[in-house]
Each structure stands twice: as structure tokens, then as C-alpha cells.
Design an enzyme around this catalytic site. Structure first.
Site, PDB file in Angstrom:
ATOM      1  N   GLY A 247       0.815  -1.219   0.133  1.00 32.79           N
ATOM      2  CA  GLY A 247       0.028  -0.116   0.016  1.00 32.79           C
ATOM      3  C   GLY A 247       0.910   1.345   0.028  1.00 32.79           C
ATOM      4  O   GLY A 247       1.965   1.198  -0.356  1.00 32.79           O
ATOM      5  N   SER A 248       0.384   2.051   0.609  1.00 33.54           N
ATOM      6  CA  SER A 248       1.106   3.884   0.520  1.00 33.54           C
ATOM      7  C   SER A 248       2.199   3.650   1.704  1.00 33.54           C
ATOM      8  O   SER A 248       2.278   2.884   2.536  1.00 33.54           O
ATOM      9  CB  SER A 248       0.058   4.745   0.923  1.00 33.54           C
ATOM     10  OG  SER A 248      -0.602   4.812   2.133  1.00 33.54           O
ATOM     11  N   GLY A 252       2.401   1.969   5.281  1.00 29.72           N
ATOM     12  CA  GLY A 252       3.621   1.131   5.649  1.00 29.72           C
ATOM     13  C   GLY A 252       4.190   1.502   6.815  1.00 29.72           C
ATOM     14  O   GLY A 252       4.671   0.627   7.577  1.00 29.72           O
ATOM     15  N   GLU A 269       5.736  -3.392   0.863  1.00 27.94           N
ATOM     16  CA  GLU A 269       5.785  -3.017  -0.502  1.00 27.94           C
ATOM     17  C   GLU A 269       4.818  -1.861  -0.592  1.00 27.94           C
ATOM     18  O   GLU A 269       3.791  -1.825  -0.874  1.00 27.94           O
ATOM     19  CB  GLU A 269       5.167  -4.076  -1.453  1.00 27.94           C
ATOM     20  CG  GLU A 269       6.025  -5.539  -1.390  1.00 27.94           C
ATOM     21  CD  GLU A 269       7.190  -5.454  -2.110  1.00 27.94           C
ATOM     22  OE1 GLU A 269       7.635  -4.210  -2.871  1.00 27.94           O
ATOM     23  OE2 GLU A 269       8.057  -6.307  -1.997  1.00 27.94           O
TER      24      GLU A 269
END
Length: 517
Positions: A247-248, A252, A269
Site C-alpha cells: 500500500g501507501s 507502511g 511493498e
């Protein structure tokens, strides 16, 4: 009245995937997987309601975790090649359901039908990769300094793997994690994006068939639908030794802090701000193809989407003119119609962020080369269709330094040697994917060297978007440092153990230490 759903066989696809079919987009069957509030899934393609699910409550979550932890005790004892056979069967089910699942991905997320099929093919590919890998979960044997001793390392199953995935790849990223986790002997608890919950249910239905046919515990693969609150339960749960989150960067950082606070492991990621460097020795035709697909594929909603094009001043106008001409040929519309290049953004919030980015780049002194805008009228009723835009900008612009999850491409001019372009390429907080277009061997090797790209992915004469199974996928800096899919990414799903065996009748100590009794 004929609707997009009926015209392209969505009801049949949903029925094959075990999801109650929609009725011309107006009424749905409720998926009773949990007992919480109702979550509706609307298609960005036509704005129609596809289906509804119930979100998981904390009580539902606890039941799932109990099932998963119990299943792990059984699953870890199955030999890895036999676990690989389970993954092989899952891959076969995906082949049988590729068309139906690909259509659902396209309709619920909005990416082109070819990209939807491609995402399912990526799931099939990771299954094939994992099957072979199930016979190669190897450690190392080392020579001991002590006579009559043998040292080696081995890998053991880790436990429950928590997976938090994003809407832009609603099925593939889950499969990257689960295929490797399953052959490692782990069980998985998956929270798909609340924007694409039906894709999650479809995948769960497919793997549930395999689990049932092999008389295995249901907890091997668990699905929980919900918002960030479910994610918080996962990141705080000490029964989940590894949380894989996509995600963003903002999300994260929250996950990383929570998991690190309990000394768990996280695989992140996160965002990308990817650039293609175009040198004077570039093939312009290849450059345009790579840049356009990278910028507009999935409507610019890939973490590997091309955001920046860093072009040498000597060919800047030539590349710019070719790009502007190529953008005029783009067809925007229903992604299930394979004649179209660009589908919708995921929702109207994404449209708002797209508009803000275009306003921001102009406010900072940039120039719009290809006008953007929101499309309306017949075929665009969802309000999620936008025109891919191109803007001239400076790498230092605040808006350029951030990731805009939309089809906005920034053109940036550089002069002098390729090192100046590499400085621009590396001069952002993110470090996922990068590329250079050049036929100059020295420039290519410079880009791939230790003083070159600082990204986890660095390509020569291909774009930033699209990665094949086999190579480890992931990035550095604010992209999170995680690696998924290929190479030795399997190691994060297992725990490493070093073993020393003494087969003598004495007990010498390491480092020559004497301790006689």
C-alpha cells in the site's frame, strides 16, 4: 436494458467463482463470511453495485486466528514437496477460472481486461515457481573449527502469515505471498482491500475447493474483510510473526512501527515514484511505447507506474512531440472492451487526487502539455474516468517528489552526462522501479552500477512497469525494503536455524576456550 455487466458476461463469471450474481447492477446477494457491517462493492467501470460483503468483527477475527493457528500445527508437518502439490492444484484451478477471475478483476478494480487476465496469469506463474521451489528450500553446510563436528543451517515453517493487500493488484500480490508461504509450511490470513472485496472472496472460494479436496484444515487459507481496524488487529497480534503489507508509504510506516513494537517481522511493498531516463542514444520508438504503457497502464495506478521521464536536452523536443502524438491515440473507456487502452480510476477520491496534482504542478510553475480532465457523458457515468495528462516539471517540485496514483506523467529535462540524470532519478524518497533507455553500453552499465539507480528494480531498454515471476520484486527507501515473488524471497516466510552436531566422545568449545571439570 443491456448493461456492461450483462454485455460482457459478468453474471456468468461471478457464478463460476461462487459469488451470487448481480441483477443488472441493482440487487446483490450478501456474502455471509462475517457478521459485521455491510461493505458494498461498486464497479468504477459503470458505478453499479456488484455485491455486498459483511466486514469482520473482532470476534470474527479471533475465530479466524484460532482456525489458522490450529491449521498450522498440521500443515507444517506435511513435507514441502507435498505442500507444493497443493499449490500445483491451486494453479490448475486458476487456469480453469482465468477468464472469470480476470473479468472480475477488471470490473471491480477497473484495469483493462488484458491486464485482468495478465494478473491471473501472474498468479498461475507464481504457483508454477513455488511448486519447483518446494523441493529446493535448502540451507548450507559449513565446516566446523572443532574436530568431529558438523555444522549446517536449515529453514523451518514460520507460522501464521498476515497479508494486507491493495486494490490495484487485488489478487496477484496475495498469490505472491501465499504460494511461497504455503510451500514454506505457513498458513495465511488475508485482508484484501475494502475497495475490491469480491476479488478476495473469489480467490478464497477457489483455494477452498483445493483444501476440501485434499482433506486439509480450512485455516490454511483465511479471509477477513474490513477496514484499517482489522489491519490494526493483525499488526498487533503476536500470533502473526510476519505481516506482509502492500500500500501507501503512510500505511507502511504505521504497520512497520506496530509490528516492530512487538519485534515481529514485516514485509513492506509501498509507494513508487518511478522514472525512465532517456539518453541521446535511446531508441525513440521503444521509449515511447515503454513510457506510455508505464504511465497509463492500469490508469497510472501501479506501484511501478512511470511518473517521471528524465530526458536529455538534445532530444527533449523530439521525445516530447512523439509522446504528445501517442497520447492523442489513446482510447479511454470501458476496460472490458479490449479496444480501449485506459479504464477508470478506482473511485472518485482518486479522481480528486488526480485533479489536485494537476493544479499543484501548474501552481509550482509547471506547464501542461497534454490536458487532463474528468470525462462525463455516456459510458463515463461512474465519474471515475480521467484523461491521461503530461506536464513539464522540475524534479524538485513538491508534487513531483510525491507519488500521484493516477495517469499523470512529468517530463524533466537534464543536460550533460548520464550521472546528472541518475541524480534526478535517485532524488526522491521512493526507490521501487527505474529504467534507462539507451544503446550506449557504458551508460547502461553506469546506471546498473553501485553509483547508478538506487531502486530495487533497474531496467535497461524496457519500462518501469511490469515484472515477471522469478526475480525478487520490491524497492528501497520509502518503498519499504521488502522482496516478494522470485529469487530467494521465500526465506522471509521461514525461520532460519543453525545446527551443530558433535559426533565425538569429547566436548571441545569454540574459540579454543578451556573449561575442564
Amino acid at each position: 436494458m443491456t448493461t456492461i455487466a450483462s454485455q460482457f458476461g459478468m453474471n456468468e463469471a461471478l457464478e463460476k467463482l461462487g459469488i451470487k450474481a448481480i441483477n443488472e447492477g441493482t440487487s446483490t446477494g450478501l456474502q455471509n463470511f462475517s457478521s459485521g457491517e455491510v461493505l458494498d462493492s461498486f464497479s468504477p467501470v459503470d458505478g453499479k453495485l456488484i455485491g455486498s460483503v459483511k466486514m469482520s468483527t473482532p470476534q470474527d477475527y479471533e475465530k479466524v486466528m484460532q482456525a489458522a493457528t490450529a491449521a498450522f500445527k498440521t500443515f507444517r508437518l506435511i513435507p514441502a514437496p507435498q505442500r507444493g502439490e497443493i499449490v500445483r492444484q491451486f494453479g490448475q484451478k486458476l487456469r480453469e477460472n482465468k477468464e472469470a477471475l480476470g473479468k472480475l478483476v477488471s470490473y471491480e478494480m477497473g484495469k483493462s481486461l488484458q491486464e485482468g487476465y495478465g494478473e491471473v496469469q501472474e498468479m498461475i506463474d507464481i504457483c508454477d515457481f513455488a511448486v519447483g521451489l518446494s523441493r529446493q528450500l535448502h540451507g548450507l553446510t559449513m565446516h566446523s573449527e572443532r574436530p568431529g563436528h558438523r555444522m549446517y543451517e536449515q529453514y523451518h515453517s514460520l507460522g501464521v502469515v498476515g497479508i494486507i493487500s491493495a486494490f490495484n493488484f487485488p489478487v496477484a500480490v496475495w498469490s505472491w505471498n501465499t504460494a511461497l508461504a504455503w510451500i514454506s509450511g505457513d498458513v495465511c490470513v488475508w485482508k484484501p482491500s475494502e475497495k475490491t472485496p469480491l476479488c478476495g472472496i473469489a480467490c478464497q472460494n477457489i483455494i477452498a475447493q483445493v483444501i476440501k479436496e485434499n482433506n486439509l484444515p480450512e485455516g490454511i487459507s483465511c479471509l477477513i474483510n474490513g477496514d484499517y481496524k482489522i489491519g490494526e488487529l493483525m499488526t498487533a497480534d503476536t500470533r502473526i510473526p510476519l505481516v506482509s503489507a502492500t500500500g501507501s508509504t503512510r500505511m507502511g510506516k504505521i504497520v512497520a512501527q506496530a509490528v516492530a513494537g512487538r519485534l515481529g517481522k514485516s514485509l513492506l511493498e509501498l509507494g513508487g515514484n518511478n522514472a525512465i531516463i532517456v539518453t541521446p542514444d535511446a531508441d525513440i520508438k521503444m521509449t515511447v511505447i515503454g513510457a506510455v504503457f508505464g504511465a497509463v497502464g492500469t490508469a497510472g495506478q501501479r506501484c511501478t507506474s512511470t511518473r517521471r521521464l528524465i530526458i536529455h536536452e538534445s532530444i527533449y523536443d523530439k521525445v516530447k512531440d512523439a509522446l504528445v502524438a501517442a497520447y492523442k491515440q489513446l482510447r479511454i473507456g470501458n476496460p472490458l472492451d479490449e479496444n480501449n487502452h485506459v479504464g477508470p480510476l478506482i473511485d472518485t477520491h482518486a479522481v480528486e487526487q488526480y485533479a489536485k496534482a494537476l493544479n499543484k504542478v501548474v501552481a509550482e510553475g509547471g506547464k501542461i502539455l497534454v490536458e487532463g480532465g474528468v470525462l462525463s457523458g455516456e459510458g463515463y457515468e461512474s465519474g471515475c474516468y480521467v484523461k491521461p495528462a503530461i506536464a513539464e516539471a522540475q524534479n524538485s517540485f513538491e508534487i513531483v517528489q510525491h507519488e500521484t496514483f493516477a495517469p499523470v506523467l512529468y517530463l524533466i529535462k537534464y543536460s550533460g552526462e548520464v550521472d546528472n540524470a541518475i541524480d534526478f532519478q535517485n532524488g526522491v524518497a521512493q526507490g521501487l522501479s527505474s529504467a534507462i533507455m539507451t544503446n550506449n553500453l557504458r551508460e547502461a552499465e553506469r546506471f546498473l552500477s553501485v553509483v547508478g539507480s538506487d531502486c530495487g528494480i533497474a531496467n535497461v531498454n524496457i519500462g518501469t512497469s511490469g515484472a515477471e515471476i522469478g526475480g525478487a520484486f520490491g524497492g528501497e527507501k520509502e518503498t519499504g525494503g521488502g522482496r516478494e515473488s522470485g529469487s530467494d524471497a521465500w526465506k522471509i516466510y521461514m525461520r532460519r536455524q543453525t545446527n551443530t552436531i558433535n559426533y565425538t566422545t569429547s566436548l571441545p568449545l569454540a574459540q579454543g576456550i578451556k573449561f575442564d571439570l
